[in-house]
Design an enzyme around this catalytic site. Structure first.
Site, short mmCIF file in Angstrom:
data_model
loop_
_atom_site.label_atom_id
_atom_site.label_comp_id
_atom_site.label_asym_id
_atom_site.label_seq_id
_atom_site.Cartn_x
_atom_site.Cartn_y
_atom_site.Cartn_z
N ARG A 168 -2.31 -49.35 -35.88
CA ARG A 168 -0.87 -49.58 -35.89
C ARG A 168 -0.17 -48.37 -36.51
O ARG A 168 -0.67 -47.80 -37.48
CB ARG A 168 -0.50 -50.83 -36.69
N GLU A 169 0.99 -48.01 -35.95
CA GLU A 169 1.84 -47.01 -36.59
C GLU A 169 2.75 -47.74 -37.57
O GLU A 169 3.27 -48.82 -37.27
CB GLU A 169 2.67 -46.24 -35.56
N GLU A 215 25.25 -35.12 -47.84
CA GLU A 215 24.33 -36.08 -47.24
C GLU A 215 24.81 -36.52 -45.86
O GLU A 215 24.28 -37.48 -45.30
CB GLU A 215 24.16 -37.29 -48.16
N GLU A 223 27.49 -37.99 -44.96
CA GLU A 223 28.09 -39.31 -44.95
C GLU A 223 29.57 -39.21 -44.59
O GLU A 223 30.28 -38.34 -45.09
CB GLU A 223 27.95 -39.99 -46.31
N MET A 248 19.34 -46.20 -50.93
CA MET A 248 17.90 -46.23 -51.14
C MET A 248 17.60 -46.28 -52.63
O MET A 248 18.25 -45.61 -53.45
CB MET A 248 17.24 -45.01 -50.52
#
Length: 205
Positions: free
Chosen positions: A47-48, A158, A160, A94
């Site tokens: 699986r990836e 970034e 954004e 994140m």
């Protein structure tokens, strides 16, 4: 009947793992096997796996005005569908290594919407798409004031480009129901707000 969760992570045997791509994100390939429900062993298969860090999302809510703040920004994953790739989403970011999700919520609220939270209510943690990615989302509702909210935000370094919208809670829930809001974190948070709004308004005011 056998109860759920008879197997654990220790029941999985990873025979081999290699990183096949590393860029802004990482992709690993795993060769593994595990026991089957019928008592046999699954033949080795591959699986990836999209290796992505955990994230925190928060729905900013003003209980006095009964309004939420939603962020509009471009998302390449929505390209190629019969809709705009500019989505209405929650405040999100994140999690850095060792960083608590509540700290992420407060940091991203300031960066992405110019907001601060006087309270954070945990909604849930959920795996985004466990068939192919490692990401876990920590989901909150944050008490804020929408009196002067709205405007343009985001970090240029970034890439954004964010517009913060102030929307009535009723209109935001309507947008979930008619499909204008169709990303998981926003749907879960707004449906949670729909269920918990009376108690939340009573407790937060």
């Amino acid at each position: 009947m056998t109860k759920p969760f008879q197997f654990k992570a220790s029941d999985v045997t990873i025979e081999k793992r290699e990183t096949v791509f590393r860029g802004f994100f990482q992709m690993d390939k795993l060769w593994l096997t595990h026991p089957r429900f019928d008592g046999r062993t699954m033949p080795e298969f591959s699986r990836e796996l999209f290796v992505r860090g955990d994230a925190t999302c928060v729905l900013p809510y003003d209980p006095e005005r009964d309004e939420v703040v939603l962020l509009e920004q471009f998302r390449p994953g929505a390209l190629g569908r019969d809709q705009s790739p500019w989505l209405l989403e929650l405040v999100a970011g994140m999690n850095e290594n060792g960083e608590h999700s509540e700290d992420v919520a407060r940091r991203e609220a300031e960066e992405e919407a110019g907001l601060s939270f006087s309270k954070l209510e945990k909604i849930c943690n959920y795996l985004v798409s466990p068939g192919g990615t490692t990401e876990m989302v920590y989901l909150y509702c944050g008490k804020t004031s929408t009196e002067s909210a709205g405007g343009l935000y985001g970090l240029e370094d970034e890439h954004e480009d964010i517009r913060a919208h102030v929307v009535s809670a009723d209109e935001a829930i309507t947008m979930v129901n008619d499909g204008r809001i169709n990303n998981a974190a926003a749907i879960i948070a707004l449906q949670w707000l729909q269920i918990n709004r009376p108690a939340l308004r009573a407790g937060w005011q």
